[in-house]
Structure formats: C-alpha cells, structure tokens
Design a protein around this motif. Structure first.
Motif, PDB file in Angstrom:
ATOM      1  N   SER A 261       0.843  -1.185   0.000  1.00  0.00           N
ATOM      2  CA  SER A 261       0.000   0.000   0.000  1.00  0.00           C
ATOM      3  C   SER A 261       0.879   1.236   0.000  1.00  0.00           C
ATOM      4  N   LEU A 262       0.541   2.211  -0.832  1.00  0.00           N
ATOM      5  CA  LEU A 262       1.276   3.470  -0.936  1.00  0.00           C
ATOM      6  C   LEU A 262       0.401   4.603  -0.427  1.00  0.00           C
ATOM      7  N   ASN A 263       0.916   5.351   0.532  1.00  0.00           N
ATOM      8  CA  ASN A 263       0.209   6.510   1.061  1.00  0.00           C
ATOM      9  C   ASN A 263       1.036   7.755   0.771  1.00  0.00           C
ATOM     10  N   SER A 264       0.442   8.751   0.128  1.00  0.00           N
ATOM     11  CA  SER A 264       1.154   9.992  -0.181  1.00  0.00           C
ATOM     12  C   SER A 264       0.343  11.186   0.306  1.00  0.00           C
TER      13      SER A 264
ATOM     14  N   VAL B 157      -3.676  17.183   0.411  1.00  0.00           N
ATOM     15  CA  VAL B 157      -4.098  16.172  -0.564  1.00  0.00           C
ATOM     16  C   VAL B 157      -3.477  14.848  -0.153  1.00  0.00           C
ATOM     17  N   GLU B 158      -4.314  13.873   0.164  1.00  0.00           N
ATOM     18  CA  GLU B 158      -3.834  12.575   0.635  1.00  0.00           C
ATOM     19  C   GLU B 158      -4.447  11.476  -0.208  1.00  0.00           C
ATOM     20  N   ASP B 159      -3.643  10.469  -0.524  1.00  0.00           N
ATOM     21  CA  ASP B 159      -4.119   9.359  -1.344  1.00  0.00           C
ATOM     22  C   ASP B 159      -3.471   8.064  -0.864  1.00  0.00           C
ATOM     23  N   THR B 160      -4.256   6.993  -0.819  1.00  0.00           N
ATOM     24  CA  THR B 160      -3.756   5.668  -0.468  1.00  0.00           C
ATOM     25  C   THR B 160      -4.160   4.699  -1.565  1.00  0.00           C
TER      26      THR B 160
ATOM     27  N   GLU C  94       5.012  13.771   1.708  1.00  0.00           N
ATOM     28  CA  GLU C  94       5.332  12.539   2.434  1.00  0.00           C
ATOM     29  C   GLU C  94       4.892  11.342   1.606  1.00  0.00           C
ATOM     30  N   GLU C  95       5.700  10.289   1.708  1.00  0.00           N
ATOM     31  CA  GLU C  95       5.422   9.066   0.950  1.00  0.00           C
ATOM     32  C   GLU C  95       5.744   7.879   1.862  1.00  0.00           C
ATOM     33  N   THR C  96       4.767   7.016   2.079  1.00  0.00           N
ATOM     34  CA  THR C  96       4.955   5.850   2.944  1.00  0.00           C
ATOM     35  C   THR C  96       4.422   4.608   2.237  1.00  0.00           C
ATOM     36  N   TYR C  97       5.241   3.559   2.189  1.00  0.00           N
ATOM     37  CA  TYR C  97       4.785   2.311   1.585  1.00  0.00           C
ATOM     38  C   TYR C  97       5.659   1.154   2.030  1.00  0.00           C
TER      39      TYR C  97
ATOM     40  N   GLU D 253      -4.543  -0.253  -9.701  1.00  0.00           N
ATOM     41  CA  GLU D 253      -5.755   0.063 -10.452  1.00  0.00           C
ATOM     42  C   GLU D 253      -6.785   0.737  -9.557  1.00  0.00           C
ATOM     43  N   ASP D 254      -6.346   1.338  -8.449  1.00  0.00           N
ATOM     44  CA  ASP D 254      -7.254   2.063  -7.573  1.00  0.00           C
ATOM     45  C   ASP D 254      -7.693   3.359  -8.243  1.00  0.00           C
ATOM     46  N   ASP D 255      -8.382   4.218  -7.486  1.00  0.00           N
ATOM     47  CA  ASP D 255      -8.869   5.480  -8.043  1.00  0.00           C
ATOM     48  C   ASP D 255      -7.732   6.289  -8.656  1.00  0.00           C
ATOM     49  N   THR D 256      -6.579   6.314  -7.965  1.00  0.00           N
ATOM     50  CA  THR D 256      -5.399   6.956  -8.524  1.00  0.00           C
ATOM     51  C   THR D 256      -4.502   5.862  -9.092  1.00  0.00           C
ATOM     52  N   ALA D 257      -4.756   5.492 -10.339  1.00  0.00           N
ATOM     53  CA  ALA D 257      -4.001   4.406 -10.966  1.00  0.00           C
ATOM     54  C   ALA D 257      -2.590   4.871 -11.299  1.00  0.00           C
ATOM     55  N   PHE D 258      -1.629   3.967 -11.155  1.00  0.00           N
ATOM     56  CA  PHE D 258      -0.249   4.302 -11.499  1.00  0.00           C
ATOM     57  C   PHE D 258       0.522   3.023 -11.764  1.00  0.00           C
ATOM     58  N   ASP D 259       1.638   3.177 -12.454  1.00  0.00           N
ATOM     59  CA  ASP D 259       2.629   2.124 -12.632  1.00  0.00           C
ATOM     60  C   ASP D 259       3.942   2.645 -12.073  1.00  0.00           C
TER      61      ASP D 259
END
Length: 220
Positions: free
Chosen positions: A38-41, A50-53, A217-220, A82-88
């Motif tokens: 899980s990535l939390n930024s 602005v926070e996203d997990t 901040e970035e936590t994963y 493939e969550d709401d904020t999709a990324f590779d």
C-alpha cells in the motif's frame, strides 16, 4: 660393530615451490519475486492536504554476485495499481557492499519512476515523477535453527524527486530523504524467501513561480 646411520629423509617437493594465494570464493545467484503493498502519499501546499492511499501488486527480478566477503546486487521492480489513482511504478536499484561477520555494510543508487506504463514518468490521470539518489545502510543476519534464517537491513536515502505535471509546466522538483527497512525470512537450502519492507520519505521546498512552500510525504 655400530649400525649404519639412518638414511636422510627426502626433501619435500612442495618446499621448493612458492606458496600460491588462494582465490576468494565467488557465487552468482538470481531471484524472481512477487510483491504487494500500500502506498500513502500526502501533499500539503498551505491549503487542504491532498492525501491518497493506493494498493499495488508487482513483479521483480534481481541478482547478486558474491566474491569473498564482498557483493554486488542489482534489481528491477515493476508495480501497478488500479485504484482510483491508478499508477505504474518502476524501480531500478544497484548496491555494493561487504560482510564483517554477520553484519553487512552497503551503499547504492536507486532510480524510480511513477507513470502510466513500464519505466514511464508520464501519468494520464495526473502527474508522474522520478525519484533518484544514493543510499547507505547496514544489515544483519543469523540462523534460526537448521531450517530457517532471518535477516534485516536499514538504509538511509537521499534523492531528488522531479514531477512531470502538464498543469504546472515547467517540471518542478525537490530533495527528499527517508529510511527503508527490510526483513527477510529464508528456508535454508532452498530458494524460497518471504520479506517485509517499509519505506517513509519526506521532502519540502519553496518553488518560486508556480507553487508555494509545500511538504510531501510518501509511505509504503
């Protein structure tokens, strides 16, 4: 009559040859691994934070070359969400180090990209970024009986983060620092391992132009 003296022992053949240095032992191992997490930024520029997990899964390959008590390790990891904020996310890493007993000391370089494809820093759903910089760390490993071994490492990272966001052209960036912790459990005599990893990076900067003072901040 006195008996004749005993014959002189033959001279050893090896005594006439110079001693040869023994070459250090070497070994090469490879690995293929699956991972998820899980990535939390968090991004705070003075207004609402602005926070996203996002959860992700990934595949990695790597290899280690061991020469005596020294080693070189390299790996490539690719993760997708493939969550709401999709990324590779693609990460390349190389490290060099050595063992002193059960303790390892190492340094290396990490280059990562967030985007919408393998090794891409362009994100169709938002801003992509690159993260690159050196790290230094220490590790320790030991046997737990005859069937399992446990190892851990702690590294300190310093790297530059550069965002590629069409809405804030030109590209902006800042310096970030943080720590990464890894624990690895392995079955002795087999190629099977399980590892847990946690990372936390923070950065802040004042971009004179398009952005005010911000914290990241970035936590994963």
């Amino acid at each position: 009559k006195a008996p004749p003296p005993p014959p002189a022992p033959p001279a050893p053949v090896a005594a006439a040859e110079p001693a040869k240095a023994r070459a250090p032992e070497s070994d090469v191992t490879g690995r293929v691994f699956l991972f998820g997490g899980s990535l939390n930024s968090e991004f705070d520029s003075g207004g609402p934070t602005v926070e996203d997990t996002s959860s992700y899964i990934g595949l990695g390959v790597g290899g280690t070359y061991l020469l005596g008590s020294n080693f070189v390790d390299a790996s490539v990891e690719y993760a997708t969400s493939e969550d709401d904020t999709a990324f590779d996310r693609t990460e390349y890493q190389v490290s060099f180090g050595g063992y002193v007993g059960d303790v390892s000391i190492f340094t290396g370089y990490r280059y990562g990209k967030f985007g919408d494809d393998f090794s891409s820093d362009d994100a169709a759903s938002g801003s992509g970024n690159t993260e690159q910089g050196p790290f230094i760390g220490v590790g320790y490993g030991f046997r737990m009986g005859n069937a399992m071994s446990l190892a851990g490492s702690l590294a300190y990272n310093i790297f530059d983060v550069e965002f590629d966001d069409p809405s804030t052209a030109p590209t902006f960036g800042f310096e970030s620092t943080g720590v990464s912790l890894k624990l690895v459990g392995s079955l002795v005599g087999t190629p099977h391992s399980v590892y847990l990893q946690a990372r936390r990076f923070t950065g802040d900067d004042a971009y004179t132009g398009l952005l005010p003072v911000f914290e990241y901040e970035e936590t994963y």
